[in-house]
Motif scaffolding. Sequence first.
Motif, PDB file in Angstrom:
ATOM      1  N   ARG A   7       0.809  -1.207   0.000  1.00 27.88           N
ATOM      2  CA  ARG A   7       0.000   0.000   0.000  1.00 27.88           C
ATOM      3  C   ARG A   7       0.851   1.271   0.000  1.00 27.88           C
ATOM      4  O   ARG A   7       0.525   2.251  -0.671  1.00 27.88           O
ATOM      5  N   LYS A  44       3.551   0.927  -3.369  1.00 30.58           N
ATOM      6  CA  LYS A  44       2.851   0.691  -4.632  1.00 30.58           C
ATOM      7  C   LYS A  44       3.572  -0.365  -5.480  1.00 30.58           C
ATOM      8  O   LYS A  44       4.637  -0.857  -5.120  1.00 30.58           O
ATOM      9  N   CYS A  61      -3.793   1.131  -7.530  1.00 30.46           N
ATOM     10  CA  CYS A  61      -3.650   2.051  -6.400  1.00 30.46           C
ATOM     11  C   CYS A  61      -3.196   1.376  -5.114  1.00 30.46           C
ATOM     12  O   CYS A  61      -2.729   2.058  -4.189  1.00 30.46           O
ATOM     13  N   CYS A  62      -3.345   0.048  -5.016  1.00 33.88           N
ATOM     14  CA  CYS A  62      -3.070  -0.656  -3.760  1.00 33.88           C
ATOM     15  C   CYS A  62      -3.857   0.002  -2.625  1.00 33.88           C
ATOM     16  O   CYS A  62      -3.337   0.285  -1.535  1.00 33.88           O
ATOM     17  N   MET A 105       1.613   3.585  -9.989  1.00 31.64           N
ATOM     18  CA  MET A 105       1.150   4.525  -8.964  1.00 31.64           C
ATOM     19  C   MET A 105       2.356   5.087  -8.203  1.00 31.64           C
ATOM     20  O   MET A 105       3.259   4.340  -7.806  1.00 31.64           O
TER      21      MET A 105
END
Length: 379
Positions: free
Chosen positions: A189, A192, A291-292, A361
């Motif tokens: 997250r 990315k 986008c995670c 991202m």
Amino acid sequence: MKEQKSESGGGYVRADQIDLKSLDEQLQRHLSRAWTMEKNKNRKEEGEDGGGGGEQLRSSSNTVRRQEWEIDPSKLIIKSVIARGTFGTVHRGIYDGQDVAVKLLDWGEEGHRSVAEISSLRAAFTQEVAVWHKLDHPNVTKFIGATMGSSDLNIQTENGQIGMPSNMCCVVVEYCPGGALKSYLIKNRRRKLAFKVVVQLALDLARGLSYLHSKKIVHRDVKTENMLLDKTRTVKIADFGVARLEASNPNDMTGETGTLGYMAPEVLNGNPYNRKCDVYSFGICLWEIYCCDMPYPDLSFSEVTSAVVRQNLRPEIPRCCPSSLANVMKRCWDANPDKRPEMDEVVSMIEAIDTSKGGGMIPYDQAQGCLCFRRYRGP
């Protein structure tokens, strides 16, 4: 269950030639007959069937079909729990020397559920098995076998033998050591994923869904939590608990089936739907892979339902997302199912994306030049 052959002579039954309302009942009767025949066979080894009954049992196609997917419990060793659900657990295990995942479904002790409830659960189980055991694709979890509980069955564990209650059954599938795709995205997250990885994961998922749709199967619960990663990080579609053959008449497929955040507007609204609901869910998954992040993390069920259906709410696509990928997302989650592409077209669109120049991202701590989000999103 009598086999229904397609006009084209294909290897699988066409959905428009099946009465979907009676499918579950037919599958349940088929499985019950298989168990009855096996018990009769054990009890009447010396040809005591009488009147040619044994001949009929031995020649029955049901017996052959049962042997195609039924596991031998003596070869199964169940290990630790790796996931828990409403009706059962998923365990690590070994079957015939192979690492497997074992999905144990416990429908409750006899007397604690009504006959109708148990019948419904058994029908759902047999539907899952019927859908899964004929599938063969590198992006679909390999089905190894299944069995329904019987007082004659025992399951081996590392601590000895345990009997299977009559209301318990299990599904055995290949074990994917990479875990759920959702967990992989959560781990990444902050930093990315590289754009090449994003596109490869998306392509795996798109190819798997395209294969299912080619078999007239609508998954109906496409989400990153239901996608597993093998040791080479290949995505494999899992969990066919709500999958079903697609009806030729969309009015035969209604009801809110799926997971909030991934459900298409027509499904949320209780309207008729078809395989295009999976295409919508894929679009949400594609955004999540890029986008995670989670779609709509701060909205309640009612807020998401209202906004998606009435205000055309969709996840916000970051400005740094290449237009080639953003276009796939937008087309897949179009409010009009007829405007969404077929999954084989989605595969072609993703295959055509150029990853040589990057485009992944941008991590939060490097996002000065890319207004990827208007505000920070929670985990």
